[in-house]
Design an enzyme around this catalytic site. Structure first.
Site, PDB file in Angstrom:
ATOM      1  N   ARG A  25       0.842  -1.209   0.000  1.00 58.55           N
ATOM      2  CA  ARG A  25       0.000   0.000   0.000  1.00 58.55           C
ATOM      3  C   ARG A  25       0.883   1.268   0.000  1.00 58.55           C
ATOM      4  O   ARG A  25       0.950   1.988  -0.990  1.00 58.55           O
ATOM      5  CB  ARG A  25      -0.955  -0.032   1.214  1.00 58.55           C
ATOM      6  CG  ARG A  25      -2.170   0.881   1.104  1.00 58.55           C
ATOM      7  CD  ARG A  25      -1.872   2.341   1.255  1.00 58.55           C
ATOM      8  NE  ARG A  25      -1.161   2.643   2.497  1.00 58.55           N
ATOM      9  CZ  ARG A  25      -0.611   3.818   2.760  1.00 58.55           C
ATOM     10  NH1 ARG A  25      -0.688   4.815   1.885  1.00 58.55           N
ATOM     11  NH2 ARG A  25       0.052   4.012   3.882  1.00 58.55           N
ATOM     12  N   ASP A  26       1.563   1.496   1.088  1.00 59.06           N
ATOM     13  CA  ASP A  26       2.399   2.700   1.214  1.00 59.06           C
ATOM     14  C   ASP A  26       3.425   2.756   0.072  1.00 59.06           C
ATOM     15  O   ASP A  26       3.690   3.808  -0.507  1.00 59.06           O
ATOM     16  CB  ASP A  26       3.115   2.643   2.576  1.00 59.06           C
ATOM     17  CG  ASP A  26       3.808   3.939   2.963  1.00 59.06           C
ATOM     18  OD1 ASP A  26       4.203   4.693   2.068  1.00 59.06           O
ATOM     19  OD2 ASP A  26       3.978   4.177   4.169  1.00 59.06           O
ATOM     20  N   HIS A 219       7.023   4.034  12.513  1.00 64.68           N
ATOM     21  CA  HIS A 219       6.979   3.980  11.035  1.00 64.68           C
ATOM     22  C   HIS A 219       7.981   5.016  10.518  1.00 64.68           C
ATOM     23  O   HIS A 219       7.680   6.193  10.408  1.00 64.68           O
ATOM     24  CB  HIS A 219       5.545   4.298  10.582  1.00 64.68           C
ATOM     25  CG  HIS A 219       5.330   4.327   9.105  1.00 64.68           C
ATOM     26  ND1 HIS A 219       4.454   3.482   8.461  1.00 64.68           N
ATOM     27  CD2 HIS A 219       5.854   5.096   8.133  1.00 64.68           C
ATOM     28  CE1 HIS A 219       4.461   3.727   7.157  1.00 64.68           C
ATOM     29  NE2 HIS A 219       5.292   4.721   6.932  1.00 64.68           N
ATOM     30  N   HIS A 221      10.829   6.514   7.770  1.00 59.12           N
ATOM     31  CA  HIS A 221      11.254   6.580   6.369  1.00 59.12           C
ATOM     32  C   HIS A 221      12.763   6.790   6.335  1.00 59.12           C
ATOM     33  O   HIS A 221      13.340   7.376   7.248  1.00 59.12           O
ATOM     34  CB  HIS A 221      10.524   7.715   5.649  1.00 59.12           C
ATOM     35  CG  HIS A 221       9.131   7.353   5.274  1.00 59.12           C
ATOM     36  ND1 HIS A 221       8.608   7.543   4.022  1.00 59.12           N
ATOM     37  CD2 HIS A 221       8.135   6.791   5.990  1.00 59.12           C
ATOM     38  CE1 HIS A 221       7.360   7.115   3.975  1.00 59.12           C
ATOM     39  NE2 HIS A 221       7.040   6.664   5.167  1.00 59.12           N
ATOM     40  N   CYS A 252       5.841   9.490   0.139  1.00 64.51           N
ATOM     41  CA  CYS A 252       4.644  10.248   0.476  1.00 64.51           C
ATOM     42  C   CYS A 252       4.265  11.077  -0.750  1.00 64.51           C
ATOM     43  O   CYS A 252       5.144  11.596  -1.437  1.00 64.51           O
ATOM     44  CB  CYS A 252       4.928  11.150   1.675  1.00 64.51           C
ATOM     45  SG  CYS A 252       3.512  12.137   2.190  1.00 64.51           S
ATOM     46  N   ASN A 261      10.197   4.172   2.675  1.00 63.32           N
ATOM     47  CA  ASN A 261      10.147   3.642   4.037  1.00 63.32           C
ATOM     48  C   ASN A 261      11.445   2.877   4.284  1.00 63.32           C
ATOM     49  O   ASN A 261      12.147   2.520   3.346  1.00 63.32           O
ATOM     50  CB  ASN A 261       8.993   2.641   4.154  1.00 63.32           C
ATOM     51  CG  ASN A 261       7.630   3.302   4.071  1.00 63.32           C
ATOM     52  OD1 ASN A 261       7.082   3.735   5.058  1.00 63.32           O
ATOM     53  ND2 ASN A 261       7.106   3.397   2.864  1.00 63.32           N
TER      54      ASN A 261
END
Ligand code: ZN
Length: 316
Positions: A25-26, A219, A221, A252, A261
């Site tokens: 997803r991300d 989380h 990055h 992002c 990430n």
């Protein structure tokens, strides 16, 4: 299988962490080109076989806003992961929650999110922080009533690319409001890579203390190469849950240049070398990341993709 003896690990202490894979997803959300549904399904299945028990699979956002994720339901329907894998979906608002709950049998966890900074929240989902949080109360109730695991993510927790510093107090206050709405896990996102290990240490110590009974998730990055150092600092401060992305996929949507990430295989490699138990098969993770790399047709930035796992020669 990955080597199971780690000569450099801390002796006499075994720590266990949970890792959620967010690449599907991300990661894929930030790819310029749309990835075929079957390629996503193959990757998620491979990640499930590598032992990941938590995978962020899809999001219920408007397909015209994020076309890369328009096939979310098809992906959820197509994947074949072990029964103990918790499939997570991301939901941006009440409409997204309606859509998600119409497919209630396809996932076990829902994540709601907000940005800690006003400008980032507006640019990301076109609403104020207050408007978002006003909706959270009702959405949280519905998620809990449906018997779905409810976690929340606070983006730009460690700094905003538009506004600069974000006060810790503001982030933890938002976290408490999520917890009051029923969230049992709070994720803190370093959305554009502005955290540093010293701040991560202070922040996660404060979060663990302030949110008893809530699972705290880091989380990070790797935008400026500090992702693993931040993860180590969070671990030492008591954080036991992490999110990462195979191959270092992700970033992002705003602003441009907000890359990557931390790579799941790099994080797992570091933890295993330290003697921290992840329950994951590093060789399989690296194979999955290499497969993602060939699917995308460009070099991914994960280190372990290139170097492979550490090999310790047998003692003589
Ligand atoms: Zn991320």
């Amino acid at each position: 299988m990955t080597t199971t003896t780690f000569p450099n690990s801390t002796q006499g202490e075994t720590r266990t962490v949970h890792i959620r894979e967010v690449g599907p997803r991300d990661g894929f959300q930030n790819e310029p080109e749309t990835i075929a549904t079957e390629d996503k399904i193959r990757l998620i299945n491979a990640l499930g076989r590598a032992g990941l028990k938590r995978i962020e699979v899809a999001s219920f956002v408007r397909p015209d806003v994020i076309p890369q994720l328009a096939d979310g339901v098809a992906v959820l329907r197509g994947i074949d992961v072990p029964a103990d894998v918790s499939r997570m979906v991301l939901v941006p608002n009440s409409k997204g929650l309606d859509n998600a709950l119409a497919h209630r049998d396809l996932f076990e966890e829902i994540a709601l999110f907000v940005s800690a900074s006003e400008t980032h929240n507006r640019r990301n989902i076109n609403r104020t922080v207050q408007e978002t949080m006003d909706d959270v109360r009702g959405m949280g109730k519905r998620i809990v009533a449906e018997g779905v695991s409810y976690s929340a993510v606070i983006a730009t927790s460690f700094g905003c690319p538009f506004e600069g510093p974000v006060p810790m107090e503001r982030v933890l206050d938002l976290a408490e409001r999520f917890a009051e709405s029923g969230a049992t896990e709070l994720g803190f996102g370093d959305t554009t890579g502005m955290c540093n290990p010293a701040y991560a240490s202070r922040f996660f110590a404060a979060a663990v203390e302030r949110l008893p009974g809530v699972e705290i998730t880091a989380h990070f990055h790797n935008t400026r190469g500090q992702g693993l150092a931040n993860a180590y600092a969070a671990l030492e401060a008591g954080c036991r849950s992490f999110e990462s992305s195979c191959g270092e996929l992700g970033g992002c949507p705003v602003p441009a240049g907000s890359t990557g990430n931390i790579a799941t295989e790099d994080l797992v490699s570091m933890f295993h070398e330290m003697g921290v138990d992840t329950g994951l098969d590093l060789d399989r993770l690296i194979a999955a990341a290499r497969d993602a790399q060939s699917t995308l047709g460009r070099k991914l930035t994960s280190h372990s993709i290139v170097a492979g796992p550490v090999i310790w020669a047998p003692a003589v």
